[in-house]
Design a protein around this motif. Structure first.
Motif, PDB file in Angstrom:
ATOM      1  N   ALA A 269      11.422  -4.048   2.904  1.00 11.36           N
ATOM      2  CA  ALA A 269      10.190  -3.717   2.182  1.00 11.36           C
ATOM      3  C   ALA A 269       9.620  -4.907   1.415  1.00 11.36           C
ATOM      4  N   GLY A 270      10.140  -6.099   1.711  1.00  9.46           N
ATOM      5  CA  GLY A 270       9.680  -7.277   0.963  1.00  9.46           C
ATOM      6  C   GLY A 270       8.305  -7.777   1.366  1.00  9.46           C
ATOM      7  N   ALA A 271       7.857  -7.405   2.579  1.00  9.30           N
ATOM      8  CA  ALA A 271       6.548  -7.874   3.054  1.00  9.30           C
ATOM      9  C   ALA A 271       5.582  -6.703   3.162  1.00  9.30           C
ATOM     10  N   TYR A 272       4.382  -6.896   2.682  1.00 11.23           N
ATOM     11  CA  TYR A 272       3.320  -5.892   2.782  1.00 11.23           C
ATOM     12  C   TYR A 272       3.745  -4.563   2.158  1.00 11.23           C
ATOM     13  N   GLY A 273       4.566  -4.643   1.132  1.00  9.02           N
ATOM     14  CA  GLY A 273       4.966  -3.460   0.374  1.00  9.02           C
ATOM     15  C   GLY A 273       4.133  -3.420  -0.898  1.00  9.02           C
ATOM     16  N   MET A 274       4.649  -4.103  -1.916  1.00 15.56           N
ATOM     17  CA  MET A 274       3.930  -4.136  -3.191  1.00 15.56           C
ATOM     18  C   MET A 274       2.517  -4.678  -3.035  1.00 15.56           C
ATOM     19  N   SER A 275       2.355  -5.657  -2.156  1.00  9.97           N
ATOM     20  CA  SER A 275       1.035  -6.302  -2.063  1.00  9.97           C
ATOM     21  C   SER A 275      -0.025  -5.355  -1.505  1.00  9.97           C
ATOM     22  N   MET A 276       0.380  -4.301  -0.823  1.00  7.26           N
ATOM     23  CA  MET A 276      -0.590  -3.331  -0.311  1.00  7.26           C
ATOM     24  C   MET A 276      -0.563  -2.023  -1.105  1.00  7.26           C
ATOM     25  N   SER A 277       0.092  -2.025  -2.231  1.00 10.85           N
ATOM     26  CA  SER A 277       0.231  -0.769  -2.982  1.00 10.85           C
ATOM     27  C   SER A 277      -1.073  -0.431  -3.699  1.00 10.85           C
ATOM     28  N   SER A 278      -1.180   0.800  -4.125  1.00 12.34           N
ATOM     29  CA  SER A 278      -2.404   1.240  -4.810  1.00 12.34           C
ATOM     30  C   SER A 278      -2.021   2.171  -5.957  1.00 12.34           C
ATOM     31  N   ASN A 279      -3.032   2.619  -6.667  1.00 10.18           N
ATOM     32  CA  ASN A 279      -2.814   3.550  -7.781  1.00 10.18           C
ATOM     33  C   ASN A 279      -3.232   4.969  -7.412  1.00 10.18           C
ATOM     34  N   TYR A 280      -3.307   5.244  -6.131  1.00  7.64           N
ATOM     35  CA  TYR A 280      -3.717   6.578  -5.692  1.00  7.64           C
ATOM     36  C   TYR A 280      -2.911   7.649  -6.438  1.00  7.64           C
ATOM     37  N   ASN A 281      -3.609   8.705  -6.799  1.00  8.50           N
ATOM     38  CA  ASN A 281      -3.031   9.803  -7.598  1.00  8.50           C
ATOM     39  C   ASN A 281      -2.696   9.340  -9.036  1.00  8.50           C
ATOM     40  N   THR A 282      -3.366   8.256  -9.463  1.00  8.83           N
ATOM     41  CA  THR A 282      -3.083   7.671 -10.784  1.00  8.83           C
ATOM     42  C   THR A 282      -1.582   7.484 -10.988  1.00  8.83           C
ATOM     43  N   ARG A 283      -1.009   6.842  -9.991  1.00  6.81           N
ATOM     44  CA  ARG A 283       0.417   6.518 -10.073  1.00  6.81           C
ATOM     45  C   ARG A 283       0.555   5.044 -10.454  1.00  6.81           C
ATOM     46  N   PRO A 284       1.185   4.778 -11.578  1.00 15.45           N
ATOM     47  CA  PRO A 284       1.392   3.374 -11.966  1.00 15.45           C
ATOM     48  C   PRO A 284       2.189   2.656 -10.880  1.00 15.45           C
ATOM     49  N   ARG A 285       1.831   1.409 -10.649  1.00 13.81           N
ATOM     50  CA  ARG A 285       2.585   0.678  -9.633  1.00 13.81           C
ATOM     51  C   ARG A 285       4.009   0.376 -10.109  1.00 13.81           C
ATOM     52  N   ALA A 286       4.885   0.268  -9.109  1.00 14.54           N
ATOM     53  CA  ALA A 286       6.313   0.077  -9.352  1.00 14.54           C
ATOM     54  C   ALA A 286       6.583  -1.228 -10.098  1.00 14.54           C
ATOM     55  N   ALA A 287       7.746  -1.290 -10.709  1.00 19.40           N
ATOM     56  CA  ALA A 287       8.247  -2.565 -11.233  1.00 19.40           C
ATOM     57  C   ALA A 287       8.741  -3.408 -10.060  1.00 19.40           C
ATOM     58  N   GLU A 288       8.826  -4.714 -10.286  1.00 21.80           N
ATOM     59  CA  GLU A 288       9.412  -5.616  -9.289  1.00 21.80           C
ATOM     60  C   GLU A 288      10.441  -6.485  -9.991  1.00 21.80           C
ATOM     61  N   VAL A 289      11.610  -6.623  -9.371  1.00 21.92           N
ATOM     62  CA  VAL A 289      12.605  -7.536  -9.929  1.00 21.92           C
ATOM     63  C   VAL A 289      13.068  -8.511  -8.852  1.00 21.92           C
ATOM     64  N   LEU A 290      13.411  -9.691  -9.307  1.00 18.56           N
ATOM     65  CA  LEU A 290      13.952 -10.726  -8.426  1.00 18.56           C
ATOM     66  C   LEU A 290      15.371 -11.008  -8.883  1.00 18.56           C
ATOM     67  N   VAL A 291      16.317 -10.765  -7.984  1.00 19.81           N
ATOM     68  CA  VAL A 291      17.717 -11.000  -8.324  1.00 19.81           C
ATOM     69  C   VAL A 291      18.094 -12.409  -7.887  1.00 19.81           C
ATOM     70  N   ASP A 292      18.799 -13.088  -8.803  1.00 22.68           N
ATOM     71  CA  ASP A 292      19.245 -14.451  -8.528  1.00 22.68           C
ATOM     72  C   ASP A 292      20.711 -14.519  -8.950  1.00 22.68           C
ATOM     73  N   GLY A 293      21.619 -14.368  -8.011  1.00 23.79           N
ATOM     74  CA  GLY A 293      23.039 -14.322  -8.360  1.00 23.79           C
ATOM     75  C   GLY A 293      23.315 -13.068  -9.159  1.00 23.79           C
ATOM     76  N   GLU A 294      23.737 -13.264 -10.421  1.00 24.63           N
ATOM     77  CA  GLU A 294      23.957 -12.061 -11.237  1.00 24.63           C
ATOM     78  C   GLU A 294      22.825 -11.832 -12.236  1.00 24.63           C
ATOM     79  N   THR A 295      21.780 -12.625 -12.113  1.00 22.52           N
ATOM     80  CA  THR A 295      20.641 -12.485 -13.028  1.00 22.52           C
ATOM     81  C   THR A 295      19.574 -11.592 -12.406  1.00 22.52           C
TER      82      THR A 295
END
Ligand code: LLP
Length: 424
Positions: free
Chosen positions: A376-402
């Motif tokens: 889901a890393g490609a064309y997932g979040m970048s094509m998301s919308s607020n349809y139904n007044t749904r706040p867009r998801a959070a995004e996190v980037l994992v780097d090792g244990e961070t």
């Protein structure tokens, strides 16, 4: 910390005791901290893909311009910028994002059929590396806008080679019936015209035949046509510094078996031979698609007359690909669960029958379980919308244990902050 053995063997997404991890972090910990739905990306996965591509081009002058439409989060762009990537942009918005992420403007190429004058001015002011021009009208406009700005615009023509990329019709772009690019037969004439325009500097040829290409042959067919044009131009004294073969390299979602990138590149290098040109590519999906998942939680299990539904908290507004292209994404449990496996329609809360993430998935589930929607890393979040007044998801980037919070979850007031009730 070094990644544990299992991670090294299995890649950035792996299980320990049945529990799904991204690099060194259990997905359950990410859900507990950042909630769901949540996009989770692996820095190691992004970097290893980029390095795999550049390794295939070792010894050859090249530039990878990441097609940032696939995933334009600043943290993702930052990862690639630090590796020396360029960026393929398609709007003034993407230009601003790329610059905000630390991109080198000279490594930016600007694609797209509808560049506005304001976008051209902004890109000229930033000093981008190349405009991939898609029509005679755009060429004329760019010459005028550059002249008014007292600049010379670096130009490639995007040539439509008229080859069938054999992919989904919505994401195929290289056939003559598509809106993209300049017909192969008209390209020579337009190059001659462009060479006469005072405010343009011809720097390359560009093409892009479509997305999710899983065979080398159509790609090489396009390359052959571009090379034939290149040679013709050189013979006329129009020397070009680069050839940009676009993106489109397919990935595995289910059972596709795309050739390794080295196979595409080897075929291309073979054909290009010793022509003294820089080779450029615009990969999007191939770099990021399998570096991200969408983490979601089961809200309800519902027995239907015909089918059982797993209603999850992610929906078509978060990941449009299943609804839009009938695309298949693997959906896997985050933690093991004993119990009967049932066949579920995995659907979201949005009020549309097209709101599904997967059909007929065999899963053992209970309410509250976490699921990971893969690739889901490609064309997932970048094509998301607020349809139904749904706040867009959070995004996190994992780097090792961070775990880096790459984008906060939107709040509902943000969604109507720009709206105004009637006066009085
Ligand atoms: N260059 C140009 C000019 C493009 O139009 C595209 C994608 C790319 C590069 C990157 O293509 P990639 O390497 O990612 O295949 N939303 C669709 C994909 C649309 C692709 C649009 N253009 C999907 O979710 O499958």
């Amino acid at each position: 910390m070094n990644l544990p053995e299992e991670a090294a063997a299995r890649g950035p997404f792996w299980r320990r005791g049945g529990r799904l991890h991204v690099e060194s972090v259990p997905l359950e910990a990410i859900a507990a901290r950042h909630g769901t739905p949540c996009y989770v990306y692996s820095r190691a996965a992004l970097e290893s893909r980029f390095r795999e591509f550049t390794a295939a081009l070792a010894g050859r002058d090249h530039l990878l311009c990441y097609a940032m439409k696939a995933n334009s989060n600043l943290a993702v762009l930052d990862v690639f910028a630090r590796l020396g990537a360029g960026f393929d942009i398609v709007s003034g918005g993407e230009l601003a994002r790329a610059l905000a992420a630390g991109a080198d403007p000279r490594r930016i190429v600007f694609s797209g059929v509808g560049k506005s004058e304001a976008e051209m001015r902004a890109a000229l002011a930033a000093g981008i590396g190349c405009f991939n021009v898609e029509s005679a009208a755009e060429l004329e406009r760019l010459d005028r806008v550059a002249g008014a700005a007292g600049k010379r615009a670096p130009v490639s023509l995007r040539v439509n080679p008229d080859v069938d990329a054999k992919t989904h019709p919505y994401i195929s772009t290289g056939l003559k019936e598509n809106k993209f690019g300049i017909a192969h037969g008209e390209a020579l004439g337009l190059y001659r015209e462009a060479a006469r325009r005072p405010n343009l500097e011809l720097v390359g040829i560009d093409c892009h035949i479509g997305s999710q290409i899983t065979e080398v042959a159509p790609y090489l067919e396009a390359v052959d046509r571009i090379l034939a044009l290149h040679d013709r131009l050189v013979a006329e004294g129009i020397a070009l510094a680069h050839l940009d073969f676009g993106g489109g390299f397919g990935i595995r979602y289910r059972d596709e078996a795309p050739p390794p990138i080295a196979a595409f590149v080897a075929g291309i290098l073979d054909r290009v031979g010793d022509r003294p040109v820089k080779l450029m590519f615009e990969p999007g999906r191939w770099l990021v698609g399998n570096a991200g998942i969408l983490l979601t939680r089961v809200e309800y299990l519902k027995r239907g007359a015909d089918r059982d539904f797993a209603i999850v908290d992610a929906a078509m507004n978060d990941l449009m690909r299943p609804a839009l292209y009938d695309a298949w994404h693997d959906i896997v449990p985050v933690a093991p669960r004993d119990g009967p496996v049932r066949r579920y329609e995995v659907v979201g809360p949005v009020c549309e029958s097209g709101d599904f993430l997967g059909h007929a998935r065999e899963l053992a589930l209970a309410e509250g379980d976490l699921l990971a929607v893969l690739s889901a890393g490609a064309y997932g979040m970048s094509m998301s919308s607020n349809y139904n007044t749904r706040p867009r998801a959070a995004e996190v980037l994992v780097d090792g244990e961070t775990v880096h919070l790459a984008r906060e979850r939107e709040t509902v007031p943000m969604l109507y902050a720009l709206e105004r009730r009637l006066p009085g």
